[in-house]
Design an enzyme around this catalytic site. Structure first.
Site, PDB file in Angstrom:
ATOM      1  N   GLU A   1       0.017  -1.406   7.117  1.00  0.00           N
ATOM      2  CA  GLU A   1       0.869  -2.531   6.756  1.00  0.00           C
ATOM      3  C   GLU A   1       2.263  -2.363   7.374  1.00  0.00           C
ATOM      4  OE1 GLU A   1      -1.098  -4.147   2.608  1.00  0.00           O
ATOM      5  OE2 GLU A   1       0.658  -2.853   2.475  1.00  0.00           O
TER       6      GLU A   1
ATOM      7  N   GLY B   1     -16.449   1.977  -3.514  1.00  0.00           N
ATOM      8  CA  GLY B   1     -16.376   1.200  -4.738  1.00  0.00           C
ATOM      9  C   GLY B   1     -16.996   1.936  -5.912  1.00  0.00           C
TER      10      GLY B   1
ATOM     11  N   SER C   1      -0.610   0.294 -12.443  1.00  0.00           N
ATOM     12  CA  SER C   1      -1.881   0.799 -12.982  1.00  0.00           C
ATOM     13  C   SER C   1      -2.122   2.270 -12.679  1.00  0.00           C
ATOM     14  CB  SER C   1      -3.041  -0.030 -12.410  1.00  0.00           C
ATOM     15  OG  SER C   1      -3.257   0.278 -11.040  1.00  0.00           O
TER      16      SER C   1
ATOM     17  N   GLY D   1      -7.821   2.001  -4.036  1.00  0.00           N
ATOM     18  CA  GLY D   1      -7.852   2.917  -2.906  1.00  0.00           C
ATOM     19  C   GLY D   1      -6.538   3.642  -2.718  1.00  0.00           C
ATOM     20  N   ASP D   2      -5.427   2.952  -2.978  1.00  0.00           N
ATOM     21  CA  ASP D   2      -4.120   3.590  -2.888  1.00  0.00           C
ATOM     22  C   ASP D   2      -3.962   4.661  -3.962  1.00  0.00           C
ATOM     23  OD1 ASP D   2      -3.491   1.785  -0.841  1.00  0.00           O
ATOM     24  OD2 ASP D   2      -2.699   0.325  -2.268  1.00  0.00           O
TER      25      ASP D   2
ATOM     26  N   ASN E   1     -12.551   2.640   3.465  1.00  0.00           N
ATOM     27  CA  ASN E   1     -13.697   2.112   2.739  1.00  0.00           C
ATOM     28  C   ASN E   1     -14.803   1.725   3.722  1.00  0.00           C
ATOM     29  OD1 ASN E   1     -13.068  -0.479   3.768  1.00  0.00           O
ATOM     30  ND2 ASN E   1     -11.873  -1.021   1.947  1.00  0.00           N
TER      31      ASN E   1
ATOM     32  N   LYS F   1       0.819  -1.210   0.000  1.00  0.00           N
ATOM     33  CA  LYS F   1       0.000   0.000   0.000  1.00  0.00           C
ATOM     34  C   LYS F   1       0.856   1.264   0.000  1.00  0.00           C
ATOM     35  CE  LYS F   1      -3.945   0.204   1.980  1.00  0.00           C
ATOM     36  NZ  LYS F   1      -4.727   0.070   0.737  1.00  0.00           N
TER      37      LYS F   1
END
Length: 326
Positions: free
Chosen positions: A162, A237, A307, A267-268, A206, A64
């Site tokens: 994390e 979402g 991405s 989300g990142d 979220n 993340k």
């Protein structure tokens, strides 16, 4: 809906959008995880004791923190990454991923006692994912004077869970002492995150994380209950994104339609883009619009860090829609 949407600009976000505490144009310090993602595309998740066949397998950069750093850099932010990797091929691969993105990696430290973190990612038909993480070097709680010195020129400190909560606390305490804006994405969510909230200026989560953190079934009510003293952004979402502040819902950002290929890192992408645009001096409305567009572009592509869209791509998709350009 649990309350009226009242248009408002938050004084906390103004700290990044204007002069003063936020240091517009300053560094975005990402205190975060770096992992190698082992990605299998498959029709569905196996049941207990069952084996299913996957279609493809890839080894791609992720974590993340690394995802958010790449997203912020591609969206125009000046980014420094404070992380840990192992003394192995995976760690070297992750470092090589960040450098071409113009991310400062001087505080990406090699830990000779632990291996690089690994994430096992199942990407299902329709783009949804399931992830299991082995922390590896990300489990380090070390915080050094050099880490703290980096914050003196920071616009914001961004963290996730994390990395160990005590490390995030030290980073946020140092940020608060220096008047630096703090951003937390509480994933993977845990009760320990509640102790961090007094140090958080912007909480980005979220629906699942909001319910778990606030111990409330209604995610909108949960977001409102978490918002006194900070801005809360609730991503939903394919539904609209909601913003709560001081117990009220203050903004409802329309969703951007997207044909999802892989939702890993969406989300990142939202978090990194949002903070980058705020640190660049954009208004909150413009920044959340850019983040929404960026996330919609990211889910239409495979992978996590790979991405993340560039600012040129994001800007090209902002035009002609007042909801995203205000």
């Amino acid at each position: 809906m649990t309350g009226p949407i009242v248009p408002a600009e938050s004084s906390g976000l103004a700290a990044l959008s204007g002069s003063g505490v936020g240091r517009p144009g300053g560094t975005i310090a990402v205190v975060g995880s770096a992992k190698l993602d082992l990605v299998i595309r498959q029709e569905r998740l196996p049941r207990p004791g069952e084996t299913v066949l996957g279609r493809t397998f890839d080894r791609v950069p992720g974590g993340k923190g690394l995802n958010q750093a790449v997203a912020a850099a591609r969206a125009g932010g000046r980014v420094a990454f404070l992380g840990r990797v192992g003394d192995d091929a995976e760690g070297r691969q992750l470092a090589q991923t960040l450098r071409p993105e113009s991310v400062d990696t001087h505080r990406l430290i090699t830990d000779p006692t632990r291996g690089t973190g690994i994430a096992q990612v199942s990407v299902l038909d329709g783009g949804e994912n399931a992830i299991v993480v082995a922390a590896g070097a990300n489990a380090s709680s070390d915080w050094s004077p050099d880490d703290e010195a980096l914050l003196t020129t920071a616009a914001a400190v961004v963290a996730q869970l994390e990395r160990p909560v005590p490390l995030v606390r030290r980073a946020f305490e140092a940020a608060r002492a220096l008047g630096v804006f703090t951003v937390l994405t509480p994933a993977p969510v845990s009760a320990d995150a509640l102790a961090l909230l007094p140090l958080v200026d912007l909480l980005l989560l979220n629906e699942h994380e909001a319910r778990a953190l606030a111990a409330q079934e209604d995610p909108l009510a949960a977001a409102r209950s978490l918002s006194p003293g900070r801005i809360v952004i609730l991503t939903r979402g394919s539904a609209s994104t909601l913003v709560a502040h001081e117990g009220a819902l203050v903004h409802d950002e329309p969703a951007r339609p997207a044909a999802a290929v892989d939702t890993t890192g969406a989300g990142d992408c939202f978090a990194g883009t949002l903070v980058a645009r705020l640190a660049s001096g954009d208004s909150f409305k413009a920044a959340i619009g850019a983040a929404t567009v960026a996330a919609s572009l990211s889910v239409a592509r495979p992978g996590a860090a790979a991405s993340m869209p560039t600012w040129v791509e994001i800007e090209a998709n902002l035009g002609g829609n007042e909801a995203f350009t205000g």
